[in-house]
Enzyme design. Structure first.
Site, mmCIF file in Angstrom:
data_model
loop_
_atom_site.group_PDB
_atom_site.id
_atom_site.type_symbol
_atom_site.label_atom_id
_atom_site.label_comp_id
_atom_site.label_asym_id
_atom_site.label_seq_id
_atom_site.Cartn_x
_atom_site.Cartn_y
_atom_site.Cartn_z
ATOM 1 N N ASP A 46 109.152 191.907 -38.688
ATOM 2 C CA ASP A 46 108.449 192.320 -37.466
ATOM 3 C C ASP A 46 108.247 193.826 -37.446
ATOM 4 O O ASP A 46 109.163 194.584 -37.777
ATOM 5 C CB ASP A 46 109.277 191.950 -36.223
ATOM 6 N N ASP B 47 97.303 187.084 -32.777
ATOM 7 C CA ASP B 47 98.367 186.187 -33.233
ATOM 8 C C ASP B 47 99.690 186.534 -32.542
ATOM 9 O O ASP B 47 100.038 187.709 -32.400
ATOM 10 C CB ASP B 47 98.509 186.389 -34.753
ATOM 11 N N GLU C 170 107.440 191.647 -27.270
ATOM 12 C CA GLU C 170 108.845 191.491 -26.869
ATOM 13 C C GLU C 170 109.599 192.763 -27.223
ATOM 14 O O GLU C 170 109.427 193.338 -28.299
ATOM 15 C CB GLU C 170 109.493 190.254 -27.516
ATOM 16 N N GLU D 195 97.006 184.094 -28.593
ATOM 17 C CA GLU D 195 97.866 182.956 -28.902
ATOM 18 C C GLU D 195 99.191 183.216 -28.192
ATOM 19 O O GLU D 195 99.993 184.039 -28.633
ATOM 20 C CB GLU D 195 98.115 182.842 -30.408
ATOM 21 N N HIS E 112 95.155 174.926 -36.572
ATOM 22 C CA HIS E 112 95.627 174.944 -37.959
ATOM 23 C C HIS E 112 97.145 174.780 -38.050
ATOM 24 O O HIS E 112 97.696 174.715 -39.141
ATOM 25 C CB HIS E 112 95.217 176.261 -38.619
HETATM 26 C C1 NOJ Z 1 100.814 181.836 -35.453
HETATM 27 C C2 NOJ Z 1 99.852 181.255 -36.428
HETATM 28 O O1 NOJ Z 1 99.016 180.348 -35.757
HETATM 29 C C3 NOJ Z 1 100.682 180.592 -37.510
HETATM 30 O O2 NOJ Z 1 99.862 179.864 -38.394
HETATM 31 C C4 NOJ Z 1 101.469 181.658 -38.244
HETATM 32 O O3 NOJ Z 1 102.338 181.038 -39.170
HETATM 33 C C5 NOJ Z 1 102.300 182.473 -37.265
HETATM 34 N N1 NOJ Z 1 101.583 182.864 -36.098
HETATM 35 C C6 NOJ Z 1 102.820 183.730 -37.936
HETATM 36 O O4 NOJ Z 1 101.787 184.661 -38.079
#
Ligand code: NOJ
Length: 522
Positions: free
Chosen positions: A157, A187, A194, A229, A295
């Site tokens: 991270d 992403d 955090e 996300e 995905h």
């Molecule tokens: C969320 C993504 O959708 C996933 O495919 C990925 O493994 C993780 N973030 C880490 O980047």
């Protein structure tokens, strides 16, 4: 979509930008308005590209910068916007920043990551990939210190407490906006923000950073957007959208998605209705991105154990179909295994309040390959035709196998065959998308769930600029009677193109198992 699995132009077995450019007409004809590209930067591909070694580069397997520029130009010419995955939470451990960070604890890059000399007590709590990932603090052998990683061990991270890291994030965003990007799928947002200091208790989230990224992006390109996300609870939505919509313009609706899977598995709608209502209260200019599959695995982590078990029973009964103790690693086609229910699910996706997001290959009903590990099962190459390697590549061997066995093999399921077949899923979906484009109510309208006359029929009414739509979806596999109370009205069935009327303020219609209706009221 992933450039690497869409279309190979040079026969090396990997999809590339040239291949994708050659398929823009296909995407445009299907009705695609925005392409979301999963990470295409250089990467050892240990997490399928979400482990980046150079944020400003292009993986040579995907082509050259010139191929990328040509793709961006052609996309603009097709009036298709392009957004890319923006992985800011972590880098690959092979990124030179991390390599410098591990070489010396006085290097400036050392402070770009999160370290501790002693192993924290909770080093094995909070893994994102339980069952596969063992810990979130791993010992770096070179430095003999522990580094923090929310995801796999090879994805350290970044430390957003460090202003230099924030400055670099703006640099990356600005760079890709200059290359023509119309926005970003951000992403892992909750993990970027955090606050993490080993040993400290009750650390919060740096929501201001989202506001600042939004300002930065908007200042560079006023109509570019952030799509987050963030699999969060409804009570947290406001933190991510902002009180007045000043943070991310869009978020994926993960919360409703999991309850939808429960409804699809059981026919029971109460929890799903509640989830839709609980996620309704968002700022006026904010928007949900609705999806059925993406995905990753279907994440059912917010259902109760008993509810999740019911979804497993119906859609992923074998252990090999399940993943991370919370989800299912299959495509929708194989999970529903019923073409009527599949269409019902897509009809719902295209009529939910918000913006529908689909994954490549869903339009032809592609299946999955459970021999591939973890989430790669739903990331097989696009099936274009019944020629060698599904028309994906001329290489002797594609970098990832195409589906060549079973009910969903590429001889049966492919674009060329389905385009010729008037009754195919592809042609049905292309038509549905055209009809949806005549219904701005779904994107911009006010909406409410209305009584449908049956516990298994979901009825939603939308109002926008004096126009009204009503959709009905029957979640039961049996015929159900719908009854709507409406002041005298004519109802035009948009999918069947016929007209019905109310009688004495009531409208009754029988819906066969898993059938659906979109009515415009006049
Ligand atoms: C969320 C993504 O959708 C996933 O495919 C990925 O493994 C993780 N973030 C880490 O980047």
């Amino acid at each position: 979509m992933d450039v690497r699995t869409f279309k190979d132009s040079n026969g090396d077995g990997y999809g590339d930008f040239k291949g994708l450019t050659s398929k823009l007409d296909y995407l445009k004809n299907l009705g695609v308005e925005i392409i979301w590209l999963s990470p295409f930067q250089p990467s050892p591909l240990l997490d399928d590209g979400y482990d980046i070694t150079n944020f400003f580069g292009i993986d040579p397997k995907c082509g050259t910068k010139k191929d990328f520029d040509e793709f961006m130009q052609q996309a603009k010419a097709h009036h298709v916007r392009v957004i890319m995955d923006m992985v800011l939470n972590h880098t690959s451990n092979q990124h030179q920043w991390f390599q410098q960070a591990e070489n010396s604890d006085t290097s400036k890059y050392h402070f770009w990551y999160v370290w501790t000399k002693t192993r924290p007590k909770d080093y094995n709590k909070g893994m994102v990939f339980p069952g596969v990932q063992k810990e979130i603090w791993s010992l770096d052998p070179k430095l003999n210190e522990y580094y923090y990683h929310r995801f796999y061990k090879f994805q350290p991270d970044l430390n957003y407490d460090n202003p230099m890291v924030k400055a670099e994030a703006y640099h990356i965003l600005g760079y890709w906006l200059k290359q023509g990007m119309d926005g970003f799928r951000l992403d892992a947002v909750p993990f970027i923000i955090e606050e993490m200091r080993p040993g400290a208790k009750n650390l919060g989230h740096d929501f201001d950073f989202i506001t600042q990224m939004r300002h930065y992006v908007q200042a560079q390109k006023p109509d570019a957007f952030l799509l987050g996300e963030a699999n969060v609870l409804p009570k947290e939505n406001q933190d991510y959208f902002g009180k007045k919509g000043e943070r991310m313009q869009m978020l994926f609706n993960f919360f409703a998605n999991q309850h939808l899977f429960y409804a699809l598995a059981t026919g029971k709608l109460d929890e799903y209705k509640k989830a839709l209502q609980e996620t309704d209260n968002i700022p006026p200019a904010s928007q949900w991105a609705n999806f059925l599959r993406n995905h990753d695995e279907v994440d059912l982590g917010r259902l109760s154990n008993a509810q999740r078990e019911q979804v497993y029973q119906k859609m992923g009964p074998q252990k090999n179909m399940q993943l991370y103790n919370r989800g299912i690693r299959r495509r929708l086609t194989t999970m529903l295994h019923n073409s009527l229910q599949l269409k019902m699910a897509y009809s719902l996706l295209f009529s939910l309040p918000g913006t529908p997001v689909m994954r490549y290959g869903d339009e032809i009903g592609m299946g999955d390959d459970l021999n591939l590990k973890e989430r790669l099962s739903v990331r097989t190459p696009m099936q274009w035709s019944d020629e060698k390697n599904a028309g994906f590549t001329n290489a002797a061997k594609p970098f990832r196998p195409v589906i060549s066995q079973g009910e969903y093999n590429y001889h049966l399921v492919n674009v060329a065959t389905e385009q010729k077949e008037p009754k195919s899923l592809y042609n049905w979906m292309a038509k549905l998308i055209k009809i949806r484009k005549t219904c701005p109510e779904f994107s911009f309208g006010e909406w409410e769930i209305i009584p449908s006359g049956s516990p298994e029929i979901l009825a939603i009414q939308y109002n926008y600029l004096g126009k009204t739509l009503i959709t009905l979806h029957n979640f039961s596999n049996k015929s159900e009677q719908a009854m709507l109370s409406l002041s005298p009205k004519k109802l035009t069935d948009l999918l069947e193109n016929n007209t019905n009327s109310t009688i004495n303020g009531k409208f009754k219609t029988a819906l066969n198992g898993y059938s659906f209706k979109w009515y415009r009221l006049n």
